[in-house]
Design a protein around this motif. Structure first.
Motif, PDB file in Angstrom:
ATOM      1  N   UNK A   1      38.849  22.958  29.557  1.00 41.54           N
ATOM      2  CA  UNK A   1      37.810  23.961  29.332  1.00 41.54           C
ATOM      3  C   UNK A   1      37.247  24.574  30.593  1.00 41.54           C
ATOM      4  N   UNK A   2      37.806  24.247  31.753  1.00 38.94           N
ATOM      5  CA  UNK A   2      37.299  24.806  33.002  1.00 38.94           C
ATOM      6  C   UNK A   2      38.185  25.980  33.408  1.00 38.94           C
ATOM      7  N   UNK A   3      37.561  27.092  33.698  1.00 35.99           N
ATOM      8  CA  UNK A   3      38.287  28.290  34.099  1.00 35.99           C
ATOM      9  C   UNK A   3      38.109  28.523  35.591  1.00 35.99           C
ATOM     10  N   UNK A   4      39.171  28.916  36.255  1.00 36.07           N
ATOM     11  CA  UNK A   4      39.083  29.208  37.681  1.00 36.07           C
ATOM     12  C   UNK A   4      39.113  30.710  37.948  1.00 36.07           C
ATOM     13  N   UNK A   5      38.703  31.500  36.974  1.00 37.58           N
ATOM     14  CA  UNK A   5      38.581  32.936  37.171  1.00 37.58           C
ATOM     15  C   UNK A   5      37.341  33.213  38.003  1.00 37.58           C
ATOM     16  N   UNK A   6      37.387  34.218  38.864  1.00 36.91           N
ATOM     17  CA  UNK A   6      36.149  34.581  39.548  1.00 36.91           C
ATOM     18  C   UNK A   6      35.141  35.093  38.525  1.00 36.91           C
ATOM     19  N   UNK A   7      33.903  34.743  38.714  1.00 37.35           N
ATOM     20  CA  UNK A   7      32.889  35.150  37.749  1.00 37.35           C
ATOM     21  C   UNK A   7      31.694  35.688  38.508  1.00 37.35           C
ATOM     22  N   UNK A   8      31.352  36.933  38.435  1.00 45.61           N
ATOM     23  CA  UNK A   8      31.988  37.964  37.616  1.00 45.61           C
ATOM     24  C   UNK A   8      33.276  38.462  38.258  1.00 45.61           C
ATOM     25  N   UNK A   9      34.087  39.128  37.456  1.00 46.95           N
ATOM     26  CA  UNK A   9      35.310  39.732  37.975  1.00 46.95           C
ATOM     27  C   UNK A   9      35.183  41.250  37.905  1.00 46.95           C
ATOM     28  N   UNK A  10      35.984  41.922  38.709  1.00 46.15           N
ATOM     29  CA  UNK A  10      35.985  43.388  38.745  1.00 46.15           C
ATOM     30  C   UNK A  10      37.284  43.898  38.151  1.00 46.15           C
ATOM     31  N   UNK A  11      37.192  44.942  37.357  1.00 44.27           N
ATOM     32  CA  UNK A  11      38.370  45.549  36.745  1.00 44.27           C
ATOM     33  C   UNK A  11      38.238  47.051  36.873  1.00 44.27           C
ATOM     34  N   UNK A  12      39.311  47.710  37.277  1.00 42.82           N
ATOM     35  CA  UNK A  12      39.313  49.166  37.355  1.00 42.82           C
ATOM     36  C   UNK A  12      39.802  49.716  36.026  1.00 42.82           C
ATOM     37  N   UNK A  13      39.002  50.575  35.416  1.00 38.99           N
ATOM     38  CA  UNK A  13      39.433  51.260  34.203  1.00 38.99           C
ATOM     39  C   UNK A  13      40.099  52.552  34.663  1.00 38.99           C
ATOM     40  N   UNK A  14      41.433  52.596  34.674  1.00 38.78           N
ATOM     41  CA  UNK A  14      42.120  53.758  35.246  1.00 38.78           C
ATOM     42  C   UNK A  14      41.902  55.048  34.461  1.00 38.78           C
ATOM     43  N   UNK A  15      41.680  54.955  33.156  1.00 39.49           N
ATOM     44  CA  UNK A  15      41.497  56.187  32.386  1.00 39.49           C
ATOM     45  C   UNK A  15      40.150  56.834  32.689  1.00 39.49           C
ATOM     46  N   UNK A  16      39.144  56.017  33.050  1.00 43.74           N
ATOM     47  CA  UNK A  16      37.825  56.559  33.361  1.00 43.74           C
ATOM     48  C   UNK A  16      37.574  56.659  34.858  1.00 43.74           C
ATOM     49  N   UNK A  17      38.346  55.900  35.642  1.00 45.89           N
ATOM     50  CA  UNK A  17      38.166  55.932  37.089  1.00 45.89           C
ATOM     51  C   UNK A  17      36.908  55.215  37.550  1.00 45.89           C
ATOM     52  N   UNK A  18      36.499  54.173  36.814  1.00 47.13           N
ATOM     53  CA  UNK A  18      35.312  53.422  37.201  1.00 47.13           C
ATOM     54  C   UNK A  18      35.630  51.928  37.245  1.00 47.13           C
ATOM     55  N   UNK A  19      34.834  51.217  38.008  1.00 51.07           N
ATOM     56  CA  UNK A  19      34.972  49.772  38.097  1.00 51.07           C
ATOM     57  C   UNK A  19      34.062  49.140  37.053  1.00 51.07           C
ATOM     58  N   UNK A  20      34.603  48.170  36.334  1.00 46.10           N
ATOM     59  CA  UNK A  20      33.858  47.449  35.314  1.00 46.10           C
ATOM     60  C   UNK A  20      33.655  46.026  35.814  1.00 46.10           C
ATOM     61  N   UNK A  21      32.417  45.555  35.813  1.00 47.67           N
ATOM     62  CA  UNK A  21      32.094  44.184  36.190  1.00 47.67           C
ATOM     63  C   UNK A  21      32.057  43.371  34.911  1.00 47.67           C
ATOM     64  N   UNK A  22      32.869  42.307  34.856  1.00 46.36           N
ATOM     65  CA  UNK A  22      32.955  41.491  33.645  1.00 46.36           C
ATOM     66  C   UNK A  22      32.461  40.078  33.925  1.00 46.36           C
ATOM     67  N   UNK A  23      31.604  39.564  33.040  1.00 46.33           N
ATOM     68  CA  UNK A  23      31.063  38.216  33.143  1.00 46.33           C
ATOM     69  C   UNK A  23      31.748  37.352  32.085  1.00 46.33           C
ATOM     70  N   UNK A  24      32.289  36.206  32.518  1.00 48.46           N
ATOM     71  CA  UNK A  24      33.067  35.328  31.635  1.00 48.46           C
ATOM     72  C   UNK A  24      32.304  34.055  31.309  1.00 48.46           C
ATOM     73  N   UNK A  25      32.647  33.465  30.159  1.00 49.49           N
ATOM     74  CA  UNK A  25      32.104  32.143  29.836  1.00 49.49           C
ATOM     75  C   UNK A  25      33.054  31.087  30.402  1.00 49.49           C
ATOM     76  N   UNK A  26      32.804  29.821  30.112  1.00 53.06           N
ATOM     77  CA  UNK A  26      33.615  28.730  30.646  1.00 53.06           C
ATOM     78  C   UNK A  26      35.067  28.781  30.224  1.00 53.06           C
TER      79      UNK A  26
END
Length: 119
Positions: free
Chosen positions: A35-60
């Motif tokens: 149940x432990x995730x090693x994803x960076x939290x928050x993570x950054x994702x580029x939405x290429x269709x909109x041209x903006x960066x999305x900050x995503x917050x993850x649970x465990x």
């Protein structure tokens, strides 16, 4: 008069302790607790269709629980693009259309060789 920002030297011996070997050794591969995730939290994702960066917050478990902009805001951006026909993200310029950097100029030399004397 003593300096108010000075720190007095230590009065006794200073002993440094080394970390235990178990603290230095990396964990073996595949030994992550369940149940432990090693994803960076928050993570950054580029939405290429909109041209903006999305900050995503993850649970465990790594599931996205919140984002900035929110899903409703992303939908509004997408609706705007569809309704107006104008994409939010500008198209990248081709290499031939990009402005060239300004030429570098040599450092300017003072008109007088005498050093500046403050007043």
């Amino acid at each position: 008069m003593s300096d108010p920002l000075s720190v007095p030297p230590p009065s006794g011996p200073i002993a440094a302790t080394a970390p235990a070997q178990s603290e230095l050794a990396p964990a073996p591969a595949g030994s992550a607790p369940a149940g432990v995730s090693y994803l960076p939290n928050p993570s950054l994702r580029l939405d290429p269709s909109l041209g903006i960066v999305v900050i995503e917050f993850h649970d465990g478990a790594g599931v996205v629980r919140a984002s900035i902009p929110s899903p409703q805001q992303l939908a509004a951006y997408t609706r705007h693009d569809v309704e107006t026909g104008a994409p939010s993200a500008p198209a990248p310029l081709p290499a031939s259309a990009r402005p060239s950097p300004p030429p570098s100029s040599p450092p300017s030399s003072p008109s007088s060789s005498a050093p500046h004397q403050p007043g």
